[in-house]
Design an enzyme around this catalytic site. Sequence first.
Site, short mmCIF file in Angstrom:
data_model
loop_
_atom_site.label_atom_id
_atom_site.label_comp_id
_atom_site.label_asym_id
_atom_site.label_seq_id
_atom_site.Cartn_x
_atom_site.Cartn_y
_atom_site.Cartn_z
N GLY A 67 0.81 -1.22 0.00
CA GLY A 67 0.00 0.00 0.00
C GLY A 67 0.84 1.26 0.00
N GLU A 68 1.86 1.28 0.86
CA GLU A 68 2.73 2.45 0.93
C GLU A 68 3.52 2.63 -0.37
OE1 GLU A 68 2.50 0.10 3.15
OE2 GLU A 68 2.07 0.95 5.11
N THR A 69 3.95 1.51 -0.96
CA THR A 69 4.71 1.57 -2.21
C THR A 69 3.86 2.18 -3.32
OG1 THR A 69 5.96 -0.39 -1.56
CG2 THR A 69 6.04 0.24 -3.88
#
Length: 438
Positions: A67-69
């Site tokens: 998700g962060e990527t």
Amino acid sequence: MSKGLARIALTGYRVVGVLAYPLTGGYLTYRAFKGKEDRQRRLERFGYASQPRPFGPLVWMHAASVGETLAVIPLIREFGRRGIHILLTTGTVTSAALVENRLGNEVIHQYVPLDVKFAIKRFIRYWRPDVAITAESEIWPTTIAELTRRHIPQIRVNARISDRSFDRWKGFGGIAEQLFGKMALVVARSDVDAERFRDLGAWPVTVSGNLKGDTDPPPADQSAVDAYLAQIGNRKTWAAICTFDGEETAAATVHKALKPRNGQLTIIVPRHPERGDEIEAGLVEQGLKVARRSRGDVITPDTDIFLGDSIGEMGLYLRLTEVSFVGRSLTAEGGQNPIESAMLGCAILSGSNVQNFRETYQQLIRKGGARMIRDTEMLAKAVHYLLNNDIARRNMIDAGQEAIQDMRGALSATVKALEPYINPLAVSAALQPKTAAQ
């Protein structure tokens, strides 16, 4: 907690890390055996580089998982357009595969080093980042200390802090101040997150909105999409995505309840694809016929469940349906990102435990693009209604996509906040020769 006690506690944390360092090799070997570490690249976790450092300015960007990527991809490309090298670290095998698929040679990818003094010192000494940027919520005390010692600015973007984490940090206010106060800048996702970071000692703090609203829809192999749509034919479909333990059972219960009336295909995409064998065994035990993406199984007219146990193919699964239940919200807590479902034209259903994506769901619900459900019975009723009411389903899809348009703008706000740190690097990059050197 006083500042003195906080310093003692953080020193103790670092000492424990040093003492435990000899044991970490065995721990990582065990994780590799479980499929949670890349055996071939295990040394990266100890700070040993597997690629040369390019010549010129370099930004270290860390994104813990998938998700962060996804959230920082637009920001990475903005830096790339300015000639700045990006070292991107992630912590999971899944996110590493995503980086390879989405970014390729646009970044240098390494697994994030352990938050132990020997590993992080080795890492920083080799890569010599000009700025360190972390996405969202991870806090690593030893890493913060080592970056501070070298006067490397530490910035947090798309920053959020959950209810539970905030309450925990407030109980250790002295430690929080020692850590959050070291940040050069926090760019928060929402006003609530910004206020929480300020309460914990961060300054300055600005608000950008959610970077995930500025991402592109997840891609898909169109030939695979066409092949599966041909196999599905005229059957109705719905998907349960990003599921955690217990939510696959709920999806199976919904499927069995609705199959006599709808004859639908249910698509289940677990958050952790390595659970595929376990999930399939549970579904087969309930008498359901399962086709798995990882095996290349064909979807036949009597297939009950299409199990999406592959990495980086959410774009494929969401293109096979118009109804998406987003997991980690019914039997687990925190929620998962509903933005991809909205982008790809799905009416969104979710449990109520979505604390980590509260603002996103509020905007979707306000527009009419998402609905909350309390339990499996309510989920079955909502799926049945949407499968059989074209107008209601279409209205939800349109509302979700309108909500996504309203969310856009976080990228430009983030870039503007970062300009004092990035513009000098862009100038330096423009003046540097383009040869690579260590």
